[in-house]
Design an enzyme around this catalytic site. Structure first.
Site, PDB file in Angstrom:
ATOM      1  N   GLU A  60       0.820  -1.224   0.000  1.00  0.00           N
ATOM      2  CA  GLU A  60       0.000   0.000   0.000  1.00  0.00           C
ATOM      3  C   GLU A  60       0.848   1.266   0.000  1.00  0.00           C
ATOM      4  OE1 GLU A  60      -0.690  -2.609   1.927  1.00  0.00           O
ATOM      5  OE2 GLU A  60      -2.631  -3.281   1.153  1.00  0.00           O
ATOM      6  N   HIS A 128     -11.889  -5.090   8.454  1.00  0.00           N
ATOM      7  CA  HIS A 128     -12.411  -4.973   7.081  1.00  0.00           C
ATOM      8  C   HIS A 128     -13.792  -4.320   7.075  1.00  0.00           C
ATOM      9  CE1 HIS A 128      -9.307  -8.003   6.458  1.00  0.00           C
ATOM     10  NE2 HIS A 128      -9.429  -7.864   5.155  1.00  0.00           N
TER      11      HIS A 128
END
Lengths: 341, 321
Positions: A60, A128
């Site tokens: 990321e 999540h």
């Protein structure tokens, strides 16, 4: 063909923009060969090739950081982060680099970058499930967009791509309406009403910082973002039967914020409820409440109410997740309370 | 030394000397409190910036570190504007908005110093990607320290650059200390360049006190990048004479160690090479020195006479139109 689902609307926006501007490139985890974990980029690798649709390592920092470097040197990258929760890994690049570069360098450069990411709770536990718009709204230099309908999603993404600043573009998983690779993804799209306005084919854009009235009403203003717009619509239907007419405002963009829309509605209703799926503490709802108290206090006939997630990580057990999240019933309850019912 | 002719050699000397005099002047100005903020000085490491940047075109990109004055000068930014930025003046290269840790000059491909260790590495990968995409033959160099090689951004950037075969050069300035920590206390291997093996790219160790050695290593890496063969990791063994920042007095190393390294000073040792290998005369050396001194004095005058930004100027730069 019109897009009746957000996943199609976003894809259509990407296609129209990529056809328009050769400098627009896509990068992210599993966006190419796998077509994107929520299918937004489906077919784009085939259409545009590996040069413009880049599968990345699970990195990321590199995804956002390389996008920043590319944005500073002539490209207009649209990066996908697979879940907004994973943006934690890239926080330096988003908040210390992308957001600050223009000011630090005295306006020498702009960073035309979109970071798209899904948010929201769908039974996937604490890492999540989050709604993190407040993290990014707190950092000057970032714009933050949260569409609630296919129509808005397309028009806003096109504008975000054309914006010369870093834009964090948050997409609710339940609103995509896409089939997931493993079968049918959890979706609420089929139960939504006409508020979930389709996106027409062809060119149109929506200005960032321009909110939308999703329902007219004179008794109470409900400011809701993303998926919560639809929960507010459901709540308004229940409340209408009791004689309470809700005006539902969808700011569509957290930064910049259409404060005028909110203050004007307050003048009419004198009552304010703010709904976010994110936790309430120091969040967007608190910001809207502060706006009401600083600039709309004399319009208020009742205390402002926030309907937000509990200040807790999202738990896995479905009954616990439901307890932690705002829902239609909680919005109805808050509205009744400030309407004295 | 193959590609190095007398003019190039003199230019290398001039660049290194410009950096050294700039840093010395800053140290003086800070000590008289003429300047705001903080700074991280590059004295001792000049051969790295000068050697690497001498292999680059104006349109090539570099990203830099919190210790970035040298990179900015070597890439060709005007010392007037760099000095003015140090003074937080409106004529600074960043209009006084960035200061020492954020100096940048996009006109010469200097994409920015960076206050976050390792922050610039992925930007260089991204600039290299952009160049590859546009087919412009530009390369991008990321300068960073030994400390940054333990950041996640190092791994992610080198990995991405290797997988995508980007025209990037990663230049590690191993000055032995990440702030106060000796690199062997934070890094389990002698040569950071060995980490290149993990990405399947060349890893080269160069003597960071020898500008010609640095240039040679960089030239090979730049050529490789331009040929489309992907990135290279170069580790330059070097030394920082000053403390980590401003007036910090290093308690973590000995004065003897500092003196040992100073014996190999990249600037003091270079005139001998210039004379013996490039037939440079004393007179020519003095001309370079006079030129540099005048440029630095001029830069200070320019900076001191420049106006401050307006108090609300920063608001213009938060967002682009």
């Amino acid at each position: 063909m019109e897009s009746t689902r957000i996943v199609q609307a976003l894809r259509q926006a990407l296609i129209e923009e990529m056809d328009r501007d050769e400098n627009i490139v896509l990068l992210g985890e599993d966006i190419g060969v796998f077509n994107g974990s929520y299918r937004v980029t489906e077919g784009l690798l085939d259409k545009y090739g590996e040069r413009r649709v880049k599968d990345t390592p699970i990195s990321e920092i590199a995804i956002v950081g390389a996008a920043v470097g590319a944005a500073m040197t002539g490209l207009r990258p649209v990066a996908e982060i697979q879940f907004n929760d994973f943006m934690g890994c890239a926080m330096d690049q988003i908040c210390n680099q992308a957001a600050k570069i223009r000011l630090m360098m005295g306006g020498q450069v702009s960073v035309p970058l979109v970071i798209r990411a899904p948010y929201g709770a769908t039974g996937r536990a604490a890492q999540h499930s989050q709604s993190l718009e407040a993290w990014f709204a707190h950092v000057p230099g970032l714009k933050v967009v949260m569409p609630s309908t296919p129509y808005d999603a397309k028009g806003l993404l096109k504008t975000a791509i054309r914006d010369n600043n870093p834009v964090v573009f948050l997409e609710h998983k339940l609103l995509y309406g896409a089939a997931s690779p493993g079968g049918k993804a959890k979706s609420v799209v089929d139960e939504l009403d006409q508020t979930f306005r389709p996106a027409p084919e062809g060119e149109y854009t929506i200005e960032l910082g321009k909110g939308d009235i999703k329902r007219q009403g004179g008794d109470v203003t409900i400011v809701a973002v993303g998926y919560m717009v639809h929960r507010a619509v459901q709540a308004a239907k229940v409340l209408a039967e009791e004689g309470i007419e809700c005006e539902i405002l969808d700011p569509r963009t957290i930064v910049p914020l259409d404060t005028e829309l909110i203050l004007n509605s307050l003048k009419k209703t004198g009552r304010l409820v703010v709904v976010t799926e994110s936790v309430g503490r120091c969040g967007f709802a608190a910001e809207v409440a502060a706006l009401a108290s600083e600039e709309g206090l004399f319009e208020l006939d009742a205390p402002v109410r926030r309907v937000c997630a509990e200040n807790s990580p999202i738990p896995f057990a479905p009954c616990c997740e439901a307890d932690a999240l705002p829902d239609t019933g909680k919005i109805v309850k808050a509205v009744r309370e400030i309407c004295g019912k | 030394m193959g590609s190095v002719d007398k003019n190039t050699a003199l230019e290398l000397y001039r660049t290194m000397l410009m950096i050294r005099r700039f840093e010395e002047k800053l140290f003086f100005l800070f000590s008289t409190r003429a300047m705001p903020g903080s700074m991280h000085q590059y004295n001792g490491e000049e051969a790295v910036a000068a050697g690497v940047c001498s292999c680059l075109n104006k349109s090539d990109y570099i990203t830099s570190t919190h210790r970035g004055h040298g990179h900015c000068i070597a890439k060709g930014a005007d010392v007037r504007n760099i000095m003015a930025e140090m003074f937080a003046k409106s004529t600074g290269c960043c209009k006084g908005m960035g200061g020492s840790m954020h100096i940048a000059d996009f006109g010469v491909g200097m994409l920015g110093a960076n206050g976050i260790v390792g922050g610039g590495l992925p930007h260089a990968a991204g600039a290299a990607w952009s160049s590859q995409y546009r087919g412009t033959q530009q390369v991008a160099v990321a300068f960073f320290g030994d400390g940054a090689s333990n950041e996640g951004s190092f791994h992610e950037s080198l990995n991405l650059a290797a997988v995508w075969k980007l025209p990037a050069i990663f230049v590690c300035e191993n000055n032995l200390y990440g702030f106060s920590t000796y690199y062997r206390r934070s890094t389990p291997i002698e040569n950071i360049a060995d980490r290149a093996a993990a990405y399947g790219i060349p890893g080269i160790v160069a003597d960071g006190m020898d500008v010609l050695a640095v240039r040679e290593a960089a030239r090979e890496a730049v050529d490789r990048a331009r040929r489309g063969e992907g990135p290279t990791l170069i580790e330059c063994k070097t030394y920082r004479y000053m403390g980590h920042s401003r007036f910090e007095k290093p308690c973590y190393r000995t004065e003897e160690e500092v003196q040992e390294w100073k014996k190999r000073d990249p600037i003091l040792c270079f005139p001998k090479v210039l004379k013996e290998q490039f037939s440079v005369t004393e007179e020519e050396l003095r001309q370079v020195e006079a030129y540099v001194d005048e440029k630095i004095e001029d830069a200070v005058r320019f900076a001191q006479q420049s106006p401050d930004p307006e108090p609300e100027d920063y608001k213009k730069y938060i967002f682009a139109k």
